[in-house]
Write a protein that holds these residues in place. Structure first.
Motif, PDB file in Angstrom:
ATOM      1  N   VAL A  58       0.874  -1.174   0.000  1.00 41.19           N
ATOM      2  CA  VAL A  58       0.000   0.000   0.000  1.00 41.19           C
ATOM      3  C   VAL A  58       0.909   1.221   0.000  1.00 41.19           C
ATOM      4  O   VAL A  58       1.829   1.310   0.811  1.00 41.19           O
ATOM      5  N   ALA A  59       0.649   2.152  -0.922  1.00 34.94           N
ATOM      6  CA  ALA A  59       1.480   3.357  -1.002  1.00 34.94           C
ATOM      7  C   ALA A  59       0.605   4.574  -1.211  1.00 34.94           C
ATOM      8  O   ALA A  59      -0.462   4.491  -1.830  1.00 34.94           O
ATOM      9  N   VAL A  60       1.064   5.701  -0.666  1.00 32.32           N
ATOM     10  CA  VAL A  60       0.388   6.983  -0.873  1.00 32.32           C
ATOM     11  C   VAL A  60       1.363   7.953  -1.523  1.00 32.32           C
ATOM     12  O   VAL A  60       2.574   7.756  -1.495  1.00 32.32           O
ATOM     13  N   ARG A  61       0.809   9.019  -2.056  1.00 34.31           N
ATOM     14  CA  ARG A  61       1.589  10.036  -2.763  1.00 34.31           C
ATOM     15  C   ARG A  61       2.199  11.020  -1.762  1.00 34.31           C
ATOM     16  O   ARG A  61       1.530  11.519  -0.868  1.00 34.31           O
ATOM     17  N   GLY A  62       3.473  11.334  -1.971  1.00 33.40           N
ATOM     18  CA  GLY A  62       4.151  12.359  -1.196  1.00 33.40           C
ATOM     19  C   GLY A  62       4.292  13.632  -1.999  1.00 33.40           C
ATOM     20  O   GLY A  62       3.972  13.678  -3.187  1.00 33.40           O
ATOM     21  N   ASN A  63       4.788  14.673  -1.375  1.00 34.23           N
ATOM     22  CA  ASN A  63       4.920  15.959  -2.061  1.00 34.23           C
ATOM     23  C   ASN A  63       5.929  15.918  -3.204  1.00 34.23           C
ATOM     24  O   ASN A  63       5.854  16.723  -4.126  1.00 34.23           O
ATOM     25  N   ASN A  64       6.850  14.971  -3.191  1.00 33.99           N
ATOM     26  CA  ASN A  64       7.816  14.843  -4.278  1.00 33.99           C
ATOM     27  C   ASN A  64       7.396  13.824  -5.331  1.00 33.99           C
ATOM     28  O   ASN A  64       8.136  13.597  -6.293  1.00 33.99           O
ATOM     29  N   ASP A  65       6.260  13.196  -5.151  1.00 36.89           N
ATOM     30  CA  ASP A  65       5.747  12.246  -6.135  1.00 36.89           C
ATOM     31  C   ASP A  65       4.964  13.020  -7.189  1.00 36.89           C
ATOM     32  O   ASP A  65       3.738  13.123  -7.144  1.00 36.89           O
ATOM     33  N   THR A  66       5.706  13.601  -8.113  1.00 43.19           N
ATOM     34  CA  THR A  66       5.123  14.427  -9.175  1.00 43.19           C
ATOM     35  C   THR A  66       5.639  13.936 -10.521  1.00 43.19           C
ATOM     36  O   THR A  66       6.705  13.299 -10.598  1.00 43.19           O
ATOM     37  N   ALA A  67       4.902  14.257 -11.567  1.00 43.05           N
ATOM     38  CA  ALA A  67       5.297  13.835 -12.916  1.00 43.05           C
ATOM     39  C   ALA A  67       6.696  14.337 -13.269  1.00 43.05           C
ATOM     40  O   ALA A  67       7.462  13.639 -13.932  1.00 43.05           O
ATOM     41  N   GLY A  68       7.055  15.519 -12.798  1.00 42.05           N
ATOM     42  CA  GLY A  68       8.377  16.066 -13.096  1.00 42.05           C
ATOM     43  C   GLY A  68       9.516  15.351 -12.405  1.00 42.05           C
ATOM     44  O   GLY A  68      10.670  15.452 -12.830  1.00 42.05           O
ATOM     45  N   GLN A  69       9.221  14.620 -11.331  1.00 41.85           N
ATOM     46  CA  GLN A  69      10.282  13.944 -10.585  1.00 41.85           C
ATOM     47  C   GLN A  69      10.285  12.428 -10.779  1.00 41.85           C
ATOM     48  O   GLN A  69      11.227  11.760 -10.369  1.00 41.85           O
ATOM     49  N   TRP A  70       9.214  11.895 -11.377  1.00 45.09           N
ATOM     50  CA  TRP A  70       9.166  10.454 -11.647  1.00 45.09           C
ATOM     51  C   TRP A  70       9.758  10.173 -13.018  1.00 45.09           C
ATOM     52  O   TRP A  70       9.761  11.055 -13.890  1.00 45.09           O
ATOM     53  N   PRO A  71      10.238   8.951 -13.251  1.00 40.93           N
ATOM     54  CA  PRO A  71      10.783   8.612 -14.574  1.00 40.93           C
ATOM     55  C   PRO A  71       9.741   8.815 -15.676  1.00 40.93           C
ATOM     56  O   PRO A  71       8.546   8.576 -15.463  1.00 40.93           O
ATOM     57  N   ALA A  72      10.204   9.240 -16.837  1.00 37.23           N
ATOM     58  CA  ALA A  72       9.316   9.450 -17.981  1.00 37.23           C
ATOM     59  C   ALA A  72       8.553   8.169 -18.288  1.00 37.23           C
ATOM     60  O   ALA A  72       9.095   7.057 -18.182  1.00 37.23           O
ATOM     61  N   GLY A  73       7.281   8.319 -18.607  1.00 30.93           N
ATOM     62  CA  GLY A  73       6.449   7.180 -18.954  1.00 30.93           C
ATOM     63  C   GLY A  73       5.737   6.535 -17.784  1.00 30.93           C
ATOM     64  O   GLY A  73       5.013   5.549 -17.957  1.00 30.93           O
ATOM     65  N   THR A  74       5.930   7.070 -16.579  1.00 32.99           N
ATOM     66  CA  THR A  74       5.284   6.475 -15.399  1.00 32.99           C
ATOM     67  C   THR A  74       4.130   7.326 -14.880  1.00 32.99           C
ATOM     68  O   THR A  74       3.597   7.050 -13.805  1.00 32.99           O
ATOM     69  N   GLU A  75       3.747   8.333 -15.634  1.00 33.24           N
ATOM     70  CA  GLU A  75       2.712   9.263 -15.177  1.00 33.24           C
ATOM     71  C   GLU A  75       1.400   8.551 -14.842  1.00 33.24           C
ATOM     72  O   GLU A  75       0.714   8.917 -13.891  1.00 33.24           O
ATOM     73  N   ALA A  76       1.024   7.534 -15.614  1.00 33.47           N
ATOM     74  CA  ALA A  76      -0.231   6.817 -15.354  1.00 33.47           C
ATOM     75  C   ALA A  76      -0.196   6.131 -13.995  1.00 33.47           C
ATOM     76  O   ALA A  76      -1.193   6.118 -13.273  1.00 33.47           O
ATOM     77  N   LEU A  77       0.952   5.588 -13.624  1.00 30.89           N
ATOM     78  CA  LEU A  77       1.081   4.962 -12.309  1.00 30.89           C
ATOM     79  C   LEU A  77       0.944   6.000 -11.204  1.00 30.89           C
ATOM     80  O   LEU A  77       0.309   5.754 -10.181  1.00 30.89           O
ATOM     81  N   LEU A  78       1.524   7.141 -11.420  1.00 33.07           N
ATOM     82  CA  LEU A  78       1.461   8.223 -10.439  1.00 33.07           C
ATOM     83  C   LEU A  78       0.021   8.669 -10.206  1.00 33.07           C
ATOM     84  O   LEU A  78      -0.381   8.921  -9.075  1.00 33.07           O
ATOM     85  N   GLU A  79      -0.764   8.727 -11.275  1.00 33.21           N
ATOM     86  CA  GLU A  79      -2.160   9.151 -11.159  1.00 33.21           C
ATOM     87  C   GLU A  79      -2.989   8.201 -10.300  1.00 33.21           C
ATOM     88  O   GLU A  79      -3.999   8.588  -9.739  1.00 33.21           O
ATOM     89  N   ASN A  80      -2.559   6.945 -10.184  1.00 34.25           N
ATOM     90  CA  ASN A  80      -3.289   5.959  -9.378  1.00 34.25           C
ATOM     91  C   ASN A  80      -2.854   5.935  -7.918  1.00 34.25           C
ATOM     92  O   ASN A  80      -3.388   5.161  -7.130  1.00 34.25           O
ATOM     93  N   LEU A  81      -1.892   6.758  -7.564  1.00 37.21           N
ATOM     94  CA  LEU A  81      -1.387   6.795  -6.199  1.00 37.21           C
ATOM     95  C   LEU A  81      -2.260   7.731  -5.368  1.00 37.21           C
ATOM     96  O   LEU A  81      -2.317   8.928  -5.641  1.00 37.21           O
TER      97      LEU A  81
END
Length: 180
Positions: A58-81
């Motif tokens: 189980v994971a939640v989003r932190g303030n640094n979990d942003t599209a600009g800081q995640w690897p390219a192509g992982t934005e969809a995963l970030l949106e589900n956090l």
């Protein structure tokens, strides 16, 4: 997630890996039933390295979990956090959030308790400082950093064991490891 029908559940509580999850923690985390990450992953591949007994992470989003800081192509995963998670355990509810929106820092525990009065314990990250505040309910827990960046007090995690009547929390810290 509802695990209330279990006699006992052991959780590994981690946070603030910032893409630098220390691999020396993985064998101990693999012994947990569930792993909970309280935000600031910065790399979704870290979740794939976590292999708890039940397979539940189980994971939640932190303030640094942003599209600009995640690897390219992982934005969809970030949106589900999600920003928050709620896990029903034997004997109570565990609430998880990163904690960066609960300010000022000096009243963070009080504010978290007011936000989540239904919880038996609240897990947050953000500060990179390990805290086990069991002075009042709900408990307020911060596992510190499980990554190699700013791991004040050493790289590690919290182990929470929940039964219908007793909850127990302990710090697990890598010995001999100095944070960078």
């Amino acid at each position: 997630m509802d695990l209330s029908d279990h006699d006992q559940v052991t959780l590994g509580l981690i946070a603030d890996t910032h893409g630098t999850l220390d691999g020396n923690l993985l064998p101990q985390l693999a012994e947990m039933d569930v792993i909970v990450h309280a935000g600031d992953l910065l790399d979704p591949a870290e979740l794939g390295r976590l292999t708890p007994l039940s397979g539940h992470v189980v994971a939640v989003r932190g303030n640094n979990d942003t599209a600009g800081q995640w690897p390219a192509g992982t934005e969809a995963l970030l949106e589900n956090l999600p920003d928050q998670a709620r896990i029903i355990l034997p004997g109570g509810v565990l609430v998880v959030e990163h904690g960066h929106r609960v300010n000022p820092a000096r009243t963070r525990h009080e504010r978290l308790r007011r936000r989540h009065p239904e919880a038996r314990a609240i897990v947050y990250g953000h500060t990179h400082r390990r805290v086990i505040d069991t002075q009042a309910e709900p408990w307020v827990l911060n596992p510190g950093a499980a990554g190699r960046l700013r791991a004040y007090g050493g790289i590690g995690f919290l182990k929470l064991t929940a039964t219908p009547t007793i909850w127990h929390v302990e710090a697990v810290i890598l010995s001999g490891k100095r944070p960078h």
